[in-house]
Design an enzyme around this catalytic site. Structure first.
Site, mmCIF file in Angstrom:
data_model
loop_
_atom_site.group_PDB
_atom_site.id
_atom_site.type_symbol
_atom_site.label_atom_id
_atom_site.label_comp_id
_atom_site.label_asym_id
_atom_site.label_seq_id
_atom_site.Cartn_x
_atom_site.Cartn_y
_atom_site.Cartn_z
ATOM 1 N N GLY A 262 -6.621 -12.539 -1.672
ATOM 2 C CA GLY A 262 -5.868 -11.682 -2.583
ATOM 3 C C GLY A 262 -6.698 -10.842 -3.538
ATOM 4 C CB THR A 263 -10.186 -9.502 -3.607
ATOM 5 O OG1 THR A 263 -10.269 -8.856 -2.347
ATOM 6 C CG2 THR A 263 -10.852 -10.865 -3.558
ATOM 7 C CG ASN A 264 -7.559 -5.237 -1.132
ATOM 8 O OD1 ASN A 264 -7.913 -4.108 -1.454
ATOM 9 N ND2 ASN A 264 -8.195 -5.951 -0.203
ATOM 10 C CG HIS B 125 -8.011 -1.370 9.151
ATOM 11 N ND1 HIS B 125 -7.683 -2.552 9.785
ATOM 12 C CD2 HIS B 125 -9.120 -0.909 9.775
ATOM 13 C CE1 HIS B 125 -8.549 -2.776 10.755
ATOM 14 N NE2 HIS B 125 -9.443 -1.800 10.773
ATOM 15 C CD GLU C 288 8.125 2.133 14.964
ATOM 16 O OE1 GLU C 288 7.308 2.997 14.569
ATOM 17 O OE2 GLU C 288 9.331 2.138 14.626
ATOM 18 C CG ASP D 208 -4.909 -1.131 12.180
ATOM 19 O OD1 ASP D 208 -4.243 -1.535 11.208
ATOM 20 O OD2 ASP D 208 -5.738 -1.846 12.763
ATOM 21 C CB ALA E 282 -13.924 1.547 0.348
ATOM 22 C CD GLU E 283 -10.891 -3.785 1.896
ATOM 23 O OE1 GLU E 283 -9.884 -4.463 1.661
ATOM 24 O OE2 GLU E 283 -11.791 -4.180 2.660
HETATM 25 C C1 GAR Z 1 -9.247 -7.076 3.248
HETATM 26 O O1 GAR Z 1 -10.572 -6.767 3.561
HETATM 27 C C2 GAR Z 1 -8.294 -6.178 4.022
HETATM 28 O O2 GAR Z 1 -8.782 -4.880 4.185
HETATM 29 C C3 GAR Z 1 -8.221 -6.917 5.341
HETATM 30 O O3 GAR Z 1 -8.140 -8.271 4.973
HETATM 31 C C4 GAR Z 1 -8.883 -8.473 3.755
HETATM 32 C C5 GAR Z 1 -8.009 -9.222 2.765
HETATM 33 O O4 GAR Z 1 -8.744 -9.565 1.616
HETATM 34 N N1 GAR Z 1 -7.093 -6.479 6.119
HETATM 35 C C6 GAR Z 1 -7.131 -6.350 7.452
HETATM 36 O O5 GAR Z 1 -8.102 -6.639 8.126
HETATM 37 C C7 GAR Z 1 -5.850 -5.801 8.077
HETATM 38 N N2 GAR Z 1 -6.059 -5.442 9.433
HETATM 39 P P1 GAR Z 1 -8.044 -9.994 0.248
HETATM 40 O O6 GAR Z 1 -7.008 -11.087 0.576
HETATM 41 O O7 GAR Z 1 -9.176 -10.541 -0.591
HETATM 42 O O8 GAR Z 1 -7.393 -8.781 -0.350
#
Ligand code: GAR
Length: 212
Positions: free
Chosen positions: A12-14, A110, A148, A151, A180-181
């Site tokens: 859950g860092t995002n 992603h 659908e 990505d 980035a994210e």
């Molecule tokens: C993140 O890097 C996100 O981009 C990836 O999972 C991680 C979750 O991290 N998502 C995918 O790969 C989707 N295809 P988080 O739980 O620390 O946010």
């Protein structure tokens, strides 16, 4: 006020980046109504609890069939009456009926520059392993609407990150998150919350783009 649900499976860092961006004003006009996880042990649920945000778990494992799960999942989500669904590391396939009902109202992060290193089988560390084994010098992250396909939906924002010599998948994953994210996910939500993103002929168009 944009009401959002954040769907998570892991650390859950995002989610944390979104919570922090709402707290510090980088994201405006937005309220997290609920955090939904398919994994009751996801640390993301702790993060929600620590911020007084409602969190719940709904897992396919607790249903006899995928169809029953899909129905319960959609019903649960609908009960929160959100405007936007944010997939922040959510590793369950989104049911088609949910995609239809929330057309251009589900976004996903992603950890690569789509269309590279995406699609079935590319998630989490596997993406960064793919990047390193191909030897590309630039990677990054993408926020896109969910359709659908896997990505394949309209791309909203992307940000490039350098691959460095000697990177391990874990080191690269961390850099992609930091550079980035955790930046483009809050930006995308803020843009949507302020009515600056529309989908025209299958492409996401940003009508006004002011970097904060
Ligand atoms: C993140 O890097 C996100 O981009 C990836 O999972 C991680 C979750 O991290 N998502 C995918 O790969 C989707 N295809 P988080 O739980 O620390 O946010």
């Amino acid at each position: 006020m944009l009401k959002i649900a954040v769907l998570v499976s892991g650390g859950g860092t995002n989610l944390q980046a979104i919570i922090d961006a709402i707290d510090n004003g980088m994201i405006t006009n937005t309220e997290i109504k609920v955090v939904i996880s398919n994994n009751k042990n996801a640390y993301a649920l702790e993060r929600a609890k620590n911020h007084g945000i409602e969190g719940l778990c709904i897992s396919p494992k607790d249903y006899e069939s995928r169809a029953e799960f899909n129905e319960a999942f959609l019903e649960k989500l609908n009960s929160y009456e959100v405007d936007l669904v944010v997939l922040a590391g959510f590793l369950v396939v989104i049911p088609e009926m949910m995609i239809k009902q929330y057309r251009n109202r589900i976004i996903n992060i992603h950890p690569s520059l789509i269309p590279s290193f995406c699609g079935t089988g590319f998630y989490g560390l596997k993406v960064h392993e793919g990047v390193l084994s191909r030897g590309v010098k630039v990677t990054g992250a993408t926020v896109h609407f969910v359709d659908e396909g896997t990505d394949t939906g309209p791309i909203i924002l992307q940000k490039a990150v350098e691959v460095q010599q000697g990177d391990t998948p874990e080191v690269l994953q961390r850099r992609v998150m930091e550079q980035a994210e955790w930046i483009i996910m809050p930006q995308a939500i803020d843009l949507i919350a302020n009515g600056k993103v529309s989908v025209v002929d299958g492409y996401a168009v940003i009508t006004e783009y002011l970097m904060k």
